[in-house]
Design an enzyme around this catalytic site. Structure first.
Site, PDB file in Angstrom:
ATOM      1  N   ARG A  65       0.822  -1.215   0.000  1.00 48.31           N
ATOM      2  CA  ARG A  65       0.000   0.000   0.000  1.00 48.31           C
ATOM      3  C   ARG A  65       0.855   1.263   0.000  1.00 48.31           C
ATOM      4  O   ARG A  65       0.454   2.306  -0.487  1.00 48.31           O
ATOM      5  CB  ARG A  65      -0.938  -0.002   1.209  1.00 48.31           C
ATOM      6  CG  ARG A  65      -1.813   1.234   1.265  1.00 48.31           C
ATOM      7  CD  ARG A  65      -3.079   1.012   2.032  1.00 48.31           C
ATOM      8  NE  ARG A  65      -2.836   0.327   3.280  1.00 48.31           N
ATOM      9  CZ  ARG A  65      -3.302   0.756   4.443  1.00 48.31           C
ATOM     10  NH1 ARG A  65      -3.970   1.867   4.517  1.00 48.31           N
ATOM     11  NH2 ARG A  65      -3.077   0.060   5.528  1.00 48.31           N
ATOM     12  N   TYR A  66       2.044   1.181   0.630  1.00 48.50           N
ATOM     13  CA  TYR A  66       2.938   2.338   0.688  1.00 48.50           C
ATOM     14  C   TYR A  66       4.148   2.002  -0.184  1.00 48.50           C
ATOM     15  O   TYR A  66       4.649   0.872  -0.149  1.00 48.50           O
ATOM     16  CB  TYR A  66       3.387   2.590   2.123  1.00 48.50           C
ATOM     17  CG  TYR A  66       2.229   2.828   3.085  1.00 48.50           C
ATOM     18  CD1 TYR A  66       1.609   4.074   3.145  1.00 48.50           C
ATOM     19  CD2 TYR A  66       1.762   1.807   3.887  1.00 48.50           C
ATOM     20  CE1 TYR A  66       0.557   4.284   4.020  1.00 48.50           C
ATOM     21  CE2 TYR A  66       0.703   2.009   4.763  1.00 48.50           C
ATOM     22  CZ  TYR A  66       0.099   3.252   4.825  1.00 48.50           C
ATOM     23  OH  TYR A  66      -0.943   3.470   5.675  1.00 48.50           O
ATOM     24  N   ARG A 116       7.505   0.198   1.270  1.00 43.27           N
ATOM     25  CA  ARG A 116       7.431  -0.934   2.195  1.00 43.27           C
ATOM     26  C   ARG A 116       6.215  -1.800   1.883  1.00 43.27           C
ATOM     27  O   ARG A 116       5.189  -1.303   1.426  1.00 43.27           O
ATOM     28  CB  ARG A 116       7.418  -0.472   3.656  1.00 43.27           C
ATOM     29  CG  ARG A 116       6.362   0.545   4.001  1.00 43.27           C
ATOM     30  CD  ARG A 116       6.928   1.510   5.060  1.00 43.27           C
ATOM     31  NE  ARG A 116       5.908   2.363   5.649  1.00 43.27           N
ATOM     32  CZ  ARG A 116       5.504   3.507   5.103  1.00 43.27           C
ATOM     33  NH1 ARG A 116       5.993   3.908   3.936  1.00 43.27           N
ATOM     34  NH2 ARG A 116       4.609   4.247   5.721  1.00 43.27           N
ATOM     35  N   CYS A 131      -2.446 -17.036  15.255  1.00 44.25           N
ATOM     36  CA  CYS A 131      -1.949 -16.204  16.358  1.00 44.25           C
ATOM     37  C   CYS A 131      -1.926 -17.053  17.623  1.00 44.25           C
ATOM     38  O   CYS A 131      -2.668 -18.036  17.727  1.00 44.25           O
ATOM     39  CB  CYS A 131      -2.861 -15.006  16.584  1.00 44.25           C
ATOM     40  SG  CYS A 131      -2.895 -13.897  15.162  1.00 44.25           S
ATOM     41  N   CYS A 177      -6.674 -11.535  19.541  1.00 48.41           N
ATOM     42  CA  CYS A 177      -7.083 -10.293  20.183  1.00 48.41           C
ATOM     43  C   CYS A 177      -8.463  -9.926  19.666  1.00 48.41           C
ATOM     44  O   CYS A 177      -8.673  -9.840  18.449  1.00 48.41           O
ATOM     45  CB  CYS A 177      -6.105  -9.174  19.850  1.00 48.41           C
ATOM     46  SG  CYS A 177      -4.390  -9.687  20.028  1.00 48.41           S
ATOM     47  N   CYS A 232      -8.691  -7.192  17.007  1.00 47.66           N
ATOM     48  CA  CYS A 232      -7.827  -7.315  15.823  1.00 47.66           C
ATOM     49  C   CYS A 232      -8.484  -6.703  14.586  1.00 47.66           C
ATOM     50  O   CYS A 232      -9.663  -6.932  14.323  1.00 47.66           O
ATOM     51  CB  CYS A 232      -7.536  -8.783  15.557  1.00 47.66           C
ATOM     52  SG  CYS A 232      -6.488  -9.028  14.099  1.00 47.66           S
ATOM     53  N   ARG A 240      -7.704  -7.497  11.583  1.00 54.21           N
ATOM     54  CA  ARG A 240      -7.764  -8.489  10.501  1.00 54.21           C
ATOM     55  C   ARG A 240      -8.657  -9.675  10.886  1.00 54.21           C
ATOM     56  O   ARG A 240      -8.460 -10.803  10.446  1.00 54.21           O
ATOM     57  CB  ARG A 240      -6.361  -8.970  10.116  1.00 54.21           C
ATOM     58  CG  ARG A 240      -5.504  -7.870   9.551  1.00 54.21           C
ATOM     59  CD  ARG A 240      -4.405  -8.325   8.598  1.00 54.21           C
ATOM     60  NE  ARG A 240      -3.638  -7.170   8.168  1.00 54.21           N
ATOM     61  CZ  ARG A 240      -2.450  -6.829   8.680  1.00 54.21           C
ATOM     62  NH1 ARG A 240      -1.862  -7.600   9.575  1.00 54.21           N
ATOM     63  NH2 ARG A 240      -1.835  -5.741   8.261  1.00 54.21           N
ATOM     64  N   ASP A 247      -9.642   1.143  14.676  1.00 53.30           N
ATOM     65  CA  ASP A 247     -10.268   1.243  13.346  1.00 53.30           C
ATOM     66  C   ASP A 247     -11.736   0.816  13.353  1.00 53.30           C
ATOM     67  O   ASP A 247     -12.162   0.050  14.214  1.00 53.30           O
ATOM     68  CB  ASP A 247      -9.534   0.338  12.349  1.00 53.30           C
ATOM     69  CG  ASP A 247      -8.111   0.804  12.089  1.00 53.30           C
ATOM     70  OD1 ASP A 247      -7.872   2.024  12.122  1.00 53.30           O
ATOM     71  OD2 ASP A 247      -7.252  -0.068  11.851  1.00 53.30           O
ATOM     72  N   ASP A 256      -5.823   5.069  10.854  1.00 51.61           N
ATOM     73  CA  ASP A 256      -5.720   4.458   9.527  1.00 51.61           C
ATOM     74  C   ASP A 256      -7.058   4.715   8.844  1.00 51.61           C
ATOM     75  O   ASP A 256      -8.094   4.198   9.276  1.00 51.61           O
ATOM     76  CB  ASP A 256      -5.437   2.950   9.681  1.00 51.61           C
ATOM     77  CG  ASP A 256      -4.512   2.431   8.591  1.00 51.61           C
ATOM     78  OD1 ASP A 256      -4.563   2.989   7.468  1.00 51.61           O
ATOM     79  OD2 ASP A 256      -3.755   1.483   8.856  1.00 51.61           O
ATOM     80  N   LYS A 315      -2.467   5.645   6.761  1.00 51.19           N
ATOM     81  CA  LYS A 315      -2.274   6.164   8.110  1.00 51.19           C
ATOM     82  C   LYS A 315      -2.013   7.671   8.068  1.00 51.19           C
ATOM     83  O   LYS A 315      -1.216   8.128   7.263  1.00 51.19           O
ATOM     84  CB  LYS A 315      -1.063   5.495   8.755  1.00 51.19           C
ATOM     85  CG  LYS A 315      -1.206   3.995   8.956  1.00 51.19           C
ATOM     86  CD  LYS A 315       0.051   3.448   9.622  1.00 51.19           C
ATOM     87  CE  LYS A 315      -0.019   1.971   9.886  1.00 51.19           C
ATOM     88  NZ  LYS A 315       0.133   1.146   8.669  1.00 51.19           N
TER      89      LYS A 315
HETATM   90  C1  LIG Z   1       0.962   0.122   8.726  1.00 57.78           C
HETATM   91  C2  LIG Z   1       1.345  -0.497   7.487  1.00 57.78           C
HETATM   92  C3  LIG Z   1       2.670  -0.459   7.052  1.00 57.78           C
HETATM   93  C4  LIG Z   1       3.767   0.189   7.857  1.00 57.78           C
HETATM   94  O1  LIG Z   1       3.642   1.550   7.963  1.00 57.78           O
HETATM   95  P1  LIG Z   1       4.634   2.354   8.917  1.00 57.78           P
HETATM   96  O2  LIG Z   1       4.077   3.722   8.944  1.00 57.78           O
HETATM   97  O3  LIG Z   1       5.994   2.268   8.294  1.00 57.78           O
HETATM   98  O4  LIG Z   1       4.633   1.677  10.234  1.00 57.78           O
HETATM   99  C5  LIG Z   1       2.965  -1.027   5.853  1.00 57.78           C
HETATM  100  N1  LIG Z   1       2.027  -1.620   5.093  1.00 57.78           N
HETATM  101  C6  LIG Z   1       0.747  -1.674   5.488  1.00 57.78           C
HETATM  102  C7  LIG Z   1      -0.250  -2.317   4.601  1.00 57.78           C
HETATM  103  C8  LIG Z   1       0.362  -1.126   6.701  1.00 57.78           C
HETATM  104  O5  LIG Z   1      -0.910  -1.197   7.097  1.00 57.78           O
HETATM  105  S1  SF4 Z   2      -3.728  -8.077  16.712  1.00 51.86           S
HETATM  106 FE1  SF4 Z   2      -4.608  -9.650  15.340  1.00 51.86          FE
HETATM  107  S2  SF4 Z   2      -2.868 -10.387  14.130  1.00 51.86           S
HETATM  108 FE2  SF4 Z   2      -2.015  -9.322  15.915  1.00 51.86          FE
HETATM  109  S3  SF4 Z   2      -1.711 -10.930  17.444  1.00 51.86           S
HETATM  110 FE3  SF4 Z   2      -3.704 -10.027  17.852  1.00 51.86          FE
HETATM  111  S4  SF4 Z   2      -5.134 -11.347  16.716  1.00 51.86           S
HETATM  112 FE4  SF4 Z   2      -3.101 -11.764  15.895  1.00 51.86          FE
END
Ligand SMILES: *Cc1c(COP(=O)(O)O)cnc(C)c1O
Ligand code: SF4
Length: 339
Positions: free
Chosen positions: A76-77, A80, A89, A93, A96, A98, A257, A294, A301
């Site tokens: 996305r960025y 990175r 996991c 959590c 979470c 996801r 989020d 985010d 973000k």
């Molecule tokens: C948060 C995130 C990152 C890392 O972003 P930083 O600002 O460098 O911590 C990279 N990819 C995705 C998809 C993210 O959600």
């Molecule tokens: S936040 Fe989500 S991905 Fe991270 S450890 Fe907890 S359950 Fe697993």
């Protein structure tokens, strides 16, 4: 009425959508006499996950699925990319972001999928950092972790690896010397973990972080601001100061989020800003992360900061400092625009 007051069937449907697992260690931190215990609320399923829904919440508000050029990789960025190495996991959590993956069987990346990821990374010289995440990558065996990290290191332009793992918090005994030696082979490698409450900073967690640090792996932390768990300046202050004391650098404080199934944890946007305002200038900068939200729609973000700069003209800028005092600053344009 006991915890099954909602009816067994409703808990069954909750768990079929949002699975449950927690480590005995993490469960041992719970004070069971307190229904609002912060560890309990983070790991014990709550019917609100399927009954409480606020406007705007979605399964994937960050639109991660739209930014997956190959399976297991979110890009996305520009510089990175984030590798979803496993769906497993140690503790799930409840907050979470996801959770959408939890209904299907968790998968660990296989050799073929890893090759496709490496192919994509090799074709994109702009990517200088890979975040190994999931799920929790440190739930994988050390041999598998080794294989993934060594594959990543074949990408010549990749500079930095970041592991995102909650294992130091929920299963600190997994941080073994053997694991640390594997990780240390792939430096520069940073480990970013996820403490949300000072109660989680136990002697075991501290030893795990220290073992990583002694192997040359810096440990940083992201916290999610969670209603009724840590959305209070005293708790957050205690957390950040304790983290600094165990040499774990607070990196991000996330606004919770708008993810379906986590709405009961969401606070107002003003909450985090107010907490940061109370802390900025009152505790050291090394204790203070960046507050970020985010944005939905895959907006990415963005940092949220209290307003210190009230006004800036050519001749004068006006600030309100951390004590609330108004301070005037002459010639804010400096030498960039003399005269
Ligand atoms: C948060 C995130 C990152 C890392 O972003 P930083 O600002 O460098 O911590 C990279 N990819 C995705 C998809 C993210 O959600
Ligand atoms: S936040 Fe989500 S991905 Fe991270 S450890 Fe907890 S359950 Fe697993």
């Amino acid at each position: 009425m006991g915890p099954m007051a909602g009816g067994r069937a409703r808990y069954d449907s909750l768990i079929s959508l949002y699975r449950w697992a927690a480590t005995p260690y993490y469960l041992s931190l719970i004070d069971w006499s307190d229904p609002d215990d912060p560890v309990r609320r983070q790991c014990i399923p709550d019917l609100k996950e399927i009954t409480f829904c606020l406007d705007g919440s979605e399964d994937d508000p960050l639109e991660e699925e739209r930014h997956m050029p190959v399976p297991h990789l979110i890009h996305r960025y520009g510089d990175r990319a984030l590798l979803l190495a496993t769906g497993i996991c140690a503790t799930y959590c409840r907050h979470c972001n996801r959770k959408r993956f939890w209904a299907s069987r968790p998968r660990v990346i296989n050799r073929r999928a890893l090759n496709a990821v490496i192919g994509y990374l090799s074709d994109h010289p702009g990517i200088r950092e890979v975040i190994v995440s999931g799920g929790d990558p440190l739930t994988m065996g050390s041999t598998h972790i080794d294989r993934i990290l060594s594959a990543l290191r074949t990408v010549k332009h990749l500079e930095v690896i970041r592991m995102g793992s909650r294992v130091p918090v929920v299963m600190p005994m997994r941080i073994t010397r053997r694991l640390c030696r594997v990780l240390a082979r792939y430096r520069p490698l940073w480990l970013n973990t996820h403490f949300n409450h000072p109660r989680e900073i136990t002697r075991e967690a501290e030893l795990a972080c220290n073992m990583l640090q002694r192997h040359g792996i810096p440990v940083s932390n992201q916290t999610v601001l969670l209603k009724g768990i840590n959305d209070n300046k005293e708790i957050i202050k205690g957390l950040f100061c304790r983290l600094q004391a165990i040499m774990v650098r607070p990196y991000y404080l996330f606004h919770c989020d708008a993810v379906r199934g986590t709405d009961h944890f969401r606070t107002g946007l003003h909450k985090g800003i107010g907490i940061m305002k109370a802390l900025l200038g009152n505790i050291g900068g090394m204790c203070l992360p960046t507050l970020v939200v985010d944005l939905p729609g895959g907006g990415g973000k963005v940092p949220l900061t209290p307003d210190y700069l009230i006004r800036m003209d050519r001749d004068e800028a006006v600030f309100r400092n951390h004590e609330g005092r108004i301070v005037r600053y002459k010639s804010p344009w400096g030498a960039d625009h003399p005269g």
